[in-house]
Design an enzyme around this catalytic site. Structure first.
Site, PDB file in Angstrom:
ATOM      1  N   ASP A 174     -69.090  45.535  82.636  1.00 56.66           N
ATOM      2  CA  ASP A 174     -69.573  46.886  82.963  1.00 56.66           C
ATOM      3  C   ASP A 174     -69.837  47.108  84.452  1.00 56.66           C
ATOM      4  O   ASP A 174     -70.080  48.237  84.871  1.00 56.66           O
ATOM      5  CB  ASP A 174     -70.857  47.198  82.181  1.00 56.66           C
ATOM      6  N   HIS A 219     -66.567  39.856  88.565  1.00 57.06           N
ATOM      7  CA  HIS A 219     -67.702  39.676  89.488  1.00 57.06           C
ATOM      8  C   HIS A 219     -67.211  39.148  90.844  1.00 57.06           C
ATOM      9  O   HIS A 219     -67.931  38.437  91.540  1.00 57.06           O
ATOM     10  CB  HIS A 219     -68.768  38.730  88.898  1.00 57.06           C
ATOM     11  N   TYR A 238     -71.622  41.446  93.140  1.00 57.60           N
ATOM     12  CA  TYR A 238     -71.801  39.996  92.955  1.00 57.60           C
ATOM     13  C   TYR A 238     -71.210  39.171  94.095  1.00 57.60           C
ATOM     14  O   TYR A 238     -71.540  37.992  94.241  1.00 57.60           O
ATOM     15  CB  TYR A 238     -71.196  39.554  91.618  1.00 57.60           C
ATOM     16  N   ARG A 247     -84.647  35.999  87.706  1.00 55.47           N
ATOM     17  CA  ARG A 247     -84.274  37.192  86.940  1.00 55.47           C
ATOM     18  C   ARG A 247     -84.712  37.060  85.473  1.00 55.47           C
ATOM     19  O   ARG A 247     -85.122  38.049  84.867  1.00 55.47           O
ATOM     20  CB  ARG A 247     -82.756  37.395  87.063  1.00 55.47           C
TER      21      ARG A 247
HETATM   22  C1  G6P Z   1     -74.595  43.711  85.000  1.00 60.71           C
HETATM   23  C2  G6P Z   1     -73.428  42.789  84.938  1.00 60.71           C
HETATM   24  C3  G6P Z   1     -73.441  41.992  83.672  1.00 60.71           C
HETATM   25  C4  G6P Z   1     -74.745  41.283  83.524  1.00 60.71           C
HETATM   26  C5  G6P Z   1     -75.903  42.210  83.649  1.00 60.71           C
HETATM   27  C6  G6P Z   1     -77.148  41.338  83.753  1.00 60.71           C
HETATM   28  O1  G6P Z   1     -74.494  44.713  84.054  1.00 60.71           O
HETATM   29  O2  G6P Z   1     -72.208  43.420  85.048  1.00 60.71           O
HETATM   30  O3  G6P Z   1     -72.405  41.063  83.713  1.00 60.71           O
HETATM   31  O4  G6P Z   1     -74.820  40.685  82.263  1.00 60.71           O
HETATM   32  O5  G6P Z   1     -75.795  43.006  84.783  1.00 60.71           O
HETATM   33  O6  G6P Z   1     -78.235  42.078  83.658  1.00 60.71           O
HETATM   34  P1  G6P Z   1     -79.712  41.526  83.538  1.00 60.71           P
HETATM   35  O7  G6P Z   1     -80.468  42.774  83.618  1.00 60.71           O
HETATM   36  O8  G6P Z   1     -79.819  40.819  82.209  1.00 60.71           O
HETATM   37  O9  G6P Z   1     -79.942  40.590  84.678  1.00 60.71           O
END
Ligand code: G6P
Length: 437
Positions: free
Chosen positions: A169, A198, A260, A280
């Site tokens: 996404d 990414h 990324y 995170r």
């Molecule tokens: C974005 C990235 C995803 C990832 C997500 C992580 O949407 O494209 O690959 O999984 O962020 O999000 P979080 O909020 O769980 O760190």
């Protein structure tokens, strides 16, 4: 009408995806939705929420949840897959172990992504085999992270599969933010994008008049900073991540970068910014995890989702449903997806899984050719592809040497002695999940 299963049904992303399903029913008709998760407790909360949501929004759709793969994968048309092998306990280790040794700790980049990748491959392989046994013709739409490694592994393990689509996404998140910055309907923007998952760049963003809006976007971002379209829903760490788009653009003004890339371009700076005691995972556990589960429990207790706050319609949910609709109805809309290169980017290895724009219809993704890319991007991507490939081979061959080579090549590590220390610590942490290396 479609029968679908959502794998990772107990995830905090699930309510948003379910909501997107209810708002896209005219585009993507549903007969049955099954939620599947290996964690019974999480699945029950989200599953009960799902029943209430659909009862109110689309009572004709049959909704159920299960922890049994045999039930989940039986007679489905689409598998929406977003599993997290090892859950947040393992995500925490992926982030904290590298950081303890002064290396980037992130769920998809560097040793964290490597660690998560080796865990994901086994479950993903099992999922594909189960699905093919129980639903031979189903489309598998995969969003599982680390998407780059998962996509490459599935391509190597199932080279003949033509109904697995790997998609992320983040490109569409960026595109939505760009559309806000230039105040233009996102559906009328046509991106040209190249790279790996990414690890990619937008070269052009065409509008419906044929004008390339990328120069204007670069100007706006360079002058005022980048603001994500959903800034008010973003945690502090994400806002800091987005802020660095401006830095990347200043150093490398050719193209608009995926967020990324900053972990690979500025590893020393990023390590200093990351806190090994509060990563995170901690932020997500304290925020989204608590909020979404509390809200779903409240809705279940009240018996109505009409005043729901957490089930906002985010880009991720919309995209998943729009992708399925584009395939099911042969709409041939453009999405940025992962496909085996085979000449799309002319001067990159044929077996890499590149992320590029493609139309999506019943025939699967039909990617647009990119042609040759310049030396800087080629060098970066070849290095990253070698890391991904060695990671997959380390898994398939149980090879410690290849694992060490992979981590040494990764731009977030570089030093082989450091790579060995981090690898040994990750092997210990993942002993219940990884093959023996
Ligand atoms: C974005 C990235 C995803 C990832 C997500 C992580 O949407 O494209 O690959 O999984 O962020 O999000 P979080 O909020 O769980 O760190």
């Amino acid at each position: 009408k479609n029968n679908i299963v959502l794998v990772g049904g107990g995830s905090t992303w699930t309510p948003g995806i379910l909501k997107a399903m209810t708002t896209h029913l005219d585009q993507f008709a549903l007969n049955r939705v099954v939620l599947y998760d290996v964690n019974e407790e999480r699945q029950e909360v989200i599953g009960e929420f799902a029943k209430i949501l659909f009862k109110e929004e689309a009572p004709e759709v049959e909704v159920s949840y299960t922890t049994d793969a045999e039930v989940a994968y039986k007679d489905v048309d689409f598998v929406f897959c977003q599993m997290r092998t090892g859950g947040f306990d393992m995500r925490e280790k992926d982030e904290k172990i590298p950081l303890e040794h002064g290396v980037i700790g992130q769920e998809t980049c560097g040793p964290g992504g490597f660690s998560y990748g080796l865990r994901s491959i086994r479950d993903m392989e099992e999922m594909v085999r189960d699905v093919r046994r129980l639903s031979p013709d189903a489309w598998i739409l995969n969003y599982t992270n680390p998407a780059a490694i998962v996509a490459l592994a599935l391509d190597k393990i199932f080279p003949k599969e033509d109904k697995i689509l790997n998609i992320c996404d983040q490109p569409v998140n960026l595109l939505r933010s760009y559309s806000k910055l230039i105040d233009h309907d996102v559906n009328k923007l046509e991106p040209v994008y190249f790279g790996l998952n990414h690890f990619g760049w937008f070269t052009h963003i065409y509008d419906e008049t044929g004008r390339d809006r990328a120069p204007e976007l670069k100007e706006i971002i360079s002058n005022g900073g980048f603001r994500p379209v959903d800034a008010e829903q973003r945690d502090q760490s994400w806002l800091e991540t987005y802020a660095m788009v401006e830095d990347m653009l200043k150093d490398f003004p050719d193209y608009l970068p995926n967020t990324y890339l900053q972990y690979y371009l500025y590893p020393e700076y990023k390590v200093k910014k990351l806190d090994p005691n509060w990563t995170r995972t901690d932020e997500v556990r304290a925020g989204r995890e608590k909020k979404v589960f509390a809200e779903c429990r409240r809705i279940v207790d009240n018996g109505t989702a009409s005043d729901s706050k957490v089930v906002h319609n985010d880009a991720h949910g919309d995209m998943m449903v729009e992708v399925a609709a584009s395939i099911a109805n042969n709409e041939r809309k453009t999405f940025i997806v992962m496909v085996r290169n085979e000449g799309i980017i002319a001067n990159l290895p044929n077996d890499s899984m590149v992320e590029v724009a493609a139309t999506l219809g019943v025939n699967g993704p039909q990617p647009y050719a990119v042609g040759e890319i310049d030396t800087f991007y080629k060098g970066l991507i070849e290095n990253q592809h070698a890391f991904e490939k060695l990671t997959v081979e380390a898994y398939m061959e149980g090879s410690y040497t290849k694992a060490l080579q992979a981590l040494t090549l990764n731009r977030t590590v570089v030093d082989a002695k450091k790579a060995r220390i981090v690898l040994d610590a990750l092997i210990e942490a993942n002993k219940d999940y990884w093959p023996t290396l």
